[in-house]
Design a protein around this motif. Structure first.
Motif, PDB file in Angstrom:
ATOM      1  N   ARG A  34      44.123  35.548 -22.587  1.00 60.68           N
ATOM      2  CA  ARG A  34      45.211  36.515 -22.468  1.00 60.68           C
ATOM      3  C   ARG A  34      45.609  37.025 -23.841  1.00 60.68           C
ATOM      4  O   ARG A  34      45.179  36.482 -24.863  1.00 60.68           O
ATOM      5  N   ASN A  35      46.442  38.039 -23.854  1.00 58.94           N
ATOM      6  CA  ASN A  35      46.915  38.612 -25.115  1.00 58.94           C
ATOM      7  C   ASN A  35      47.548  37.532 -25.987  1.00 58.94           C
ATOM      8  O   ASN A  35      48.198  36.626 -25.482  1.00 58.94           O
ATOM      9  N   GLY A  36      47.335  37.651 -27.277  1.00 67.07           N
ATOM     10  CA  GLY A  36      47.871  36.682 -28.219  1.00 67.07           C
ATOM     11  C   GLY A  36      46.814  35.720 -28.731  1.00 67.07           C
ATOM     12  O   GLY A  36      47.065  34.955 -29.654  1.00 67.07           O
ATOM     13  N   SER A  37      45.626  35.746 -28.119  1.00 69.27           N
ATOM     14  CA  SER A  37      44.540  34.886 -28.582  1.00 69.27           C
ATOM     15  C   SER A  37      44.039  35.392 -29.931  1.00 69.27           C
ATOM     16  O   SER A  37      44.187  36.562 -30.265  1.00 69.27           O
ATOM     17  N   SER A  38      43.447  34.478 -30.680  1.00 67.59           N
ATOM     18  CA  SER A  38      42.894  34.844 -31.989  1.00 67.59           C
ATOM     19  C   SER A  38      41.508  34.227 -32.124  1.00 67.59           C
ATOM     20  O   SER A  38      41.025  33.553 -31.226  1.00 67.59           O
ATOM     21  N   ALA A  39      40.898  34.419 -33.268  1.00 70.35           N
ATOM     22  CA  ALA A  39      39.553  33.876 -33.510  1.00 70.35           C
ATOM     23  C   ALA A  39      39.550  32.348 -33.477  1.00 70.35           C
ATOM     24  O   ALA A  39      38.537  31.742 -33.143  1.00 70.35           O
ATOM     25  N   GLU A  40      40.662  31.707 -33.810  1.00 69.86           N
ATOM     26  CA  GLU A  40      40.703  30.243 -33.877  1.00 69.86           C
ATOM     27  C   GLU A  40      41.634  29.598 -32.853  1.00 69.86           C
ATOM     28  O   GLU A  40      41.796  28.377 -32.843  1.00 69.86           O
ATOM     29  N   TYR A  41      42.251  30.411 -32.001  1.00 71.86           N
ATOM     30  CA  TYR A  41      43.191  29.873 -31.015  1.00 71.86           C
ATOM     31  C   TYR A  41      43.145  30.762 -29.784  1.00 71.86           C
ATOM     32  O   TYR A  41      43.334  31.972 -29.887  1.00 71.86           O
ATOM     33  N   ARG A  42      42.860  30.166 -28.624  1.00 71.99           N
ATOM     34  CA  ARG A  42      42.754  30.940 -27.393  1.00 71.99           C
ATOM     35  C   ARG A  42      43.850  30.530 -26.424  1.00 71.99           C
ATOM     36  O   ARG A  42      44.061  29.346 -26.177  1.00 71.99           O
ATOM     37  N   LEU A  43      44.528  31.506 -25.904  1.00 70.48           N
ATOM     38  CA  LEU A  43      45.524  31.308 -24.865  1.00 70.48           C
ATOM     39  C   LEU A  43      44.840  31.639 -23.544  1.00 70.48           C
ATOM     40  O   LEU A  43      44.457  32.782 -23.316  1.00 70.48           O
ATOM     41  N   LEU A  44      44.674  30.646 -22.689  1.00 71.59           N
ATOM     42  CA  LEU A  44      44.028  30.851 -21.398  1.00 71.59           C
ATOM     43  C   LEU A  44      45.078  30.734 -20.306  1.00 71.59           C
ATOM     44  O   LEU A  44      46.014  29.942 -20.408  1.00 71.59           O
ATOM     45  N   GLU A  45      44.882  31.530 -19.246  1.00 71.16           N
ATOM     46  CA  GLU A  45      45.835  31.526 -18.149  1.00 71.16           C
ATOM     47  C   GLU A  45      45.120  31.861 -16.847  1.00 71.16           C
ATOM     48  O   GLU A  45      44.160  32.632 -16.837  1.00 71.16           O
ATOM     49  N   THR A  46      45.602  31.277 -15.745  1.00 71.09           N
ATOM     50  CA  THR A  46      45.078  31.627 -14.422  1.00 71.09           C
ATOM     51  C   THR A  46      46.003  32.667 -13.801  1.00 71.09           C
ATOM     52  O   THR A  46      47.133  32.887 -14.264  1.00 71.09           O
ATOM     53  N   ALA A  47      45.542  33.267 -12.712  1.00 71.33           N
ATOM     54  CA  ALA A  47      46.355  34.244 -11.987  1.00 71.33           C
ATOM     55  C   ALA A  47      47.634  33.603 -11.443  1.00 71.33           C
ATOM     56  O   ALA A  47      48.636  34.281 -11.244  1.00 71.33           O
ATOM     57  N   ASP A  48      47.602  32.266 -11.230  1.00 71.25           N
ATOM     58  CA  ASP A  48      48.773  31.540 -10.730  1.00 71.25           C
ATOM     59  C   ASP A  48      49.734  31.119 -11.840  1.00 71.25           C
ATOM     60  O   ASP A  48      50.738  30.473 -11.571  1.00 71.25           O
ATOM     61  N   GLY A  49      49.389  31.428 -13.099  1.00 70.92           N
ATOM     62  CA  GLY A  49      50.286  31.111 -14.204  1.00 70.92           C
ATOM     63  C   GLY A  49      50.032  29.789 -14.905  1.00 70.92           C
ATOM     64  O   GLY A  49      50.782  29.400 -15.786  1.00 70.92           O
ATOM     65  N   GLU A  50      48.964  29.070 -14.518  1.00 71.37           N
ATOM     66  CA  GLU A  50      48.627  27.847 -15.247  1.00 71.37           C
ATOM     67  C   GLU A  50      48.137  28.252 -16.633  1.00 71.37           C
ATOM     68  O   GLU A  50      47.460  29.266 -16.781  1.00 71.37           O
ATOM     69  N   GLU A  51      48.490  27.462 -17.633  1.00 69.63           N
ATOM     70  CA  GLU A  51      48.066  27.768 -18.996  1.00 69.63           C
ATOM     71  C   GLU A  51      47.331  26.597 -19.621  1.00 69.63           C
ATOM     72  O   GLU A  51      47.610  25.445 -19.341  1.00 69.63           O
ATOM     73  N   LEU A  52      46.398  26.936 -20.483  1.00 70.43           N
ATOM     74  CA  LEU A  52      45.668  25.975 -21.290  1.00 70.43           C
ATOM     75  C   LEU A  52      45.379  26.665 -22.610  1.00 70.43           C
ATOM     76  O   LEU A  52      44.965  27.821 -22.627  1.00 70.43           O
ATOM     77  N   HIS A  53      45.659  26.002 -23.694  1.00 70.91           N
ATOM     78  CA  HIS A  53      45.377  26.567 -25.005  1.00 70.91           C
ATOM     79  C   HIS A  53      44.209  25.820 -25.637  1.00 70.91           C
ATOM     80  O   HIS A  53      44.112  24.600 -25.525  1.00 70.91           O
ATOM     81  N   LEU A  54      43.324  26.559 -26.282  1.00 66.33           N
ATOM     82  CA  LEU A  54      42.186  25.985 -26.997  1.00 66.33           C
ATOM     83  C   LEU A  54      42.365  26.276 -28.476  1.00 66.33           C
ATOM     84  O   LEU A  54      42.737  27.384 -28.851  1.00 66.33           O
ATOM     85  N   THR A  55      42.092  25.303 -29.305  1.00 66.78           N
ATOM     86  CA  THR A  55      42.158  25.508 -30.745  1.00 66.78           C
ATOM     87  C   THR A  55      40.842  25.067 -31.379  1.00 66.78           C
ATOM     88  O   THR A  55      40.207  24.127 -30.907  1.00 66.78           O
ATOM     89  N   GLN A  56      40.448  25.784 -32.407  1.00 67.87           N
ATOM     90  CA  GLN A  56      39.214  25.438 -33.118  1.00 67.87           C
ATOM     91  C   GLN A  56      39.414  24.093 -33.808  1.00 67.87           C
ATOM     92  O   GLN A  56      40.335  23.925 -34.595  1.00 67.87           O
ATOM     93  N   ALA A  57      38.565  23.138 -33.490  1.00 67.54           N
ATOM     94  CA  ALA A  57      38.677  21.803 -34.077  1.00 67.54           C
ATOM     95  C   ALA A  57      38.260  21.828 -35.545  1.00 67.54           C
ATOM     96  O   ALA A  57      37.359  22.565 -35.939  1.00 67.54           O
ATOM     97  N   VAL A  58      38.923  21.027 -36.327  1.00 68.74           N
ATOM     98  CA  VAL A  58      38.546  20.822 -37.716  1.00 68.74           C
ATOM     99  C   VAL A  58      37.198  20.101 -37.714  1.00 68.74           C
ATOM    100  O   VAL A  58      36.989  19.189 -36.899  1.00 68.74           O
ATOM    101  N   PRO A  59      36.241  20.468 -38.560  1.00 68.63           N
ATOM    102  CA  PRO A  59      34.934  19.803 -38.563  1.00 68.63           C
ATOM    103  C   PRO A  59      35.066  18.271 -38.601  1.00 68.63           C
ATOM    104  O   PRO A  59      35.825  17.714 -39.392  1.00 68.63           O
ATOM    105  N   GLY A  60      34.343  17.616 -37.680  1.00 61.43           N
ATOM    106  CA  GLY A  60      34.348  16.151 -37.608  1.00 61.43           C
ATOM    107  C   GLY A  60      35.467  15.565 -36.772  1.00 61.43           C
ATOM    108  O   GLY A  60      35.500  14.362 -36.530  1.00 61.43           O
TER     109      GLY A  60
END
Length: 124
Positions: A34-60
């Protein structure tokens, strides 16, 4: 989902090594960026409004096979999702009723994060 009134919620922030691959995995569960995501952080959402955020892990930081993270999705469509993840379900028998009252199954998600999908068993 309407952006009117905020509601209380808890949102998991999952560190992953490959954001694009993780996004594809969670798309099977109905998540999209969804809007607001970036190259290193993703805002994910379902049509029902569930959210999950993904962040780029630091190496290792996140090692497949030694990943300490886990997610549990409560979904009524357990069997359909088990079909969608065919060949990836960890239990040979597929979804089953567990002693804690859930009909569920598990898969290895991005970077081997444990992902369980289940729904409470009706009593009576």
């Amino acid at each position: 989902m309407s952006q009117s009134e905020p509601r209380r919620s808890v949102i998991a922030i999952l560190p992953v090594n490959d954001l694009a691959q993780a996004e594809q995995f969670f798309a099977v569960l109905g998540f999209s960026s969804r809007n607001g995501s970036s190259a290193e952080y993703r805002l994910l959402e379902t049509a029902d409004g569930e959210e999950l955020h993904l962040t780029q892990a630091v190496p290792g930081w996140v090692e497949a096979g030694r990943n300490p993270f886990g997610l549990y999705f409560r979904r009524p469509d357990v069997d359909a999702l088990a079909q969608a993840f065919a060949g990836q379900v960890l239990e040979k028998e597929g979804p089953s009723v567990r002693p804690w009252g859930m009909y569920e199954f598990a898969v290895n998600g991005p970077d081997c994060v444990l992902v369980r999908i289940g729904w409470p068993v009706r009593k009576g």
